[in-house]
Design a protein around this motif. Sequence first.
Motif: not given
Length: 391
Positions: A256-263, A244-254
């Motif tokens: 990071r795909r599960f980090e939502l929004g700005t850390l 579950y993520k926004v479309r522009p968020a990176a797919d790699e490293p894998v």
Amino acid sequence: MRTTAALDVAAVRARFAALQRPLAFFDGPGGTQCPDEVIDAIAGYLRESNANVGAPYETSRRTDALVEHAHRRAADFLGCGPEEVAFGQSMTGLNFLLTRALARTLQAGDEVLVTKLDHDANVAPWLELQHDLGIVVRFVEVTDELALDYDDLERQLSERARVVAFPVAANSVGTTTDVRRIVDLAHSANALAWADAVHFGPHGPIDAAGWDVDVLICSPYKFFGPHLGLAFAKRDLLASWRPYKVRPAADEPVGRRFELGTLPHELLAGFVAAVDYIDSLGWDSIQGHECELGERFLAGLSETVRLHGLPTMAGRVPTFCFSVPGRSPEEAAERLAERDLAVWWGNYYALETMKRLGLDTEQGAVRAGIVHYNTAEEVDRLLGALGELIE
């Protein structure tokens, strides 16, 4: 013969401004104190590097470097690859996110095993999926001394099992589990091994790869860092899930795909400092000191105080759950607080453990947790105060 370096507790405590007061902190299971270097790292980031990632100017580039460094240090701490790491708001938040991603692959009738030692953060997400999808959640029993019943775990595994969720250490009664045994049982049924290492984090080294767990989640604020969640999952598993993520968020490293929004970048700086702090002491000295204090507590505990859990330091961390005769847990904790002794009372979100003990799930019991910055004098103060409560 292996020797353990003695921990210089006075030098340790000098690194914590928070400890320079009469209050003795036995509340580590609810969150540990931070050494000053963690606080300074957070403030230093906000003063010198505060920016969002991905821009060409100095503070943004510093933040980019911090994010990369934090993931490498997380990998060091968890014993995995940096691409297998994800940060989040909390362990609970990350677990709901990851279980929801897994849920895309589940169907009605699939089974998830949890234990009666678990904190509800590794139970409730599965119960919600039971409600939403019709999966079946089963509870693995514990022994009378609150050790995990491995025979019951093996009995309950079936061809429908998809996940075995379990704690590395119980936040309520301090029991540790045989991680490799659980992992091997789970994998023998083609189920995922889903570990909650929140309570174990301040007490010993985590080895996600060596343990062969599929998912592991913990909380830096339980091991002398700021309020964050931290998760590991095997790379192939992360790549197979649709996050579950926004479309522009990176797919790699894998991961990071599960980090939502700005850390929360300032908290990443504090996390790095917390890991560096633990490394500066070494696990051998931490565990040796904690074991000594745990043994001191158990040896001095009045027989009239009802200890819930293992009676020795074998198979546990120094977290102690107990009932004081003639006092409600709330009253006992309040009386101890009046003596500058910080303990918890209640269920600590370990609802199934309280039910198994036959305790009121709201009042629960008193909990005293020892970490490496505690002292023998503080343990003796706690024992003396408990003695006064039952006179």
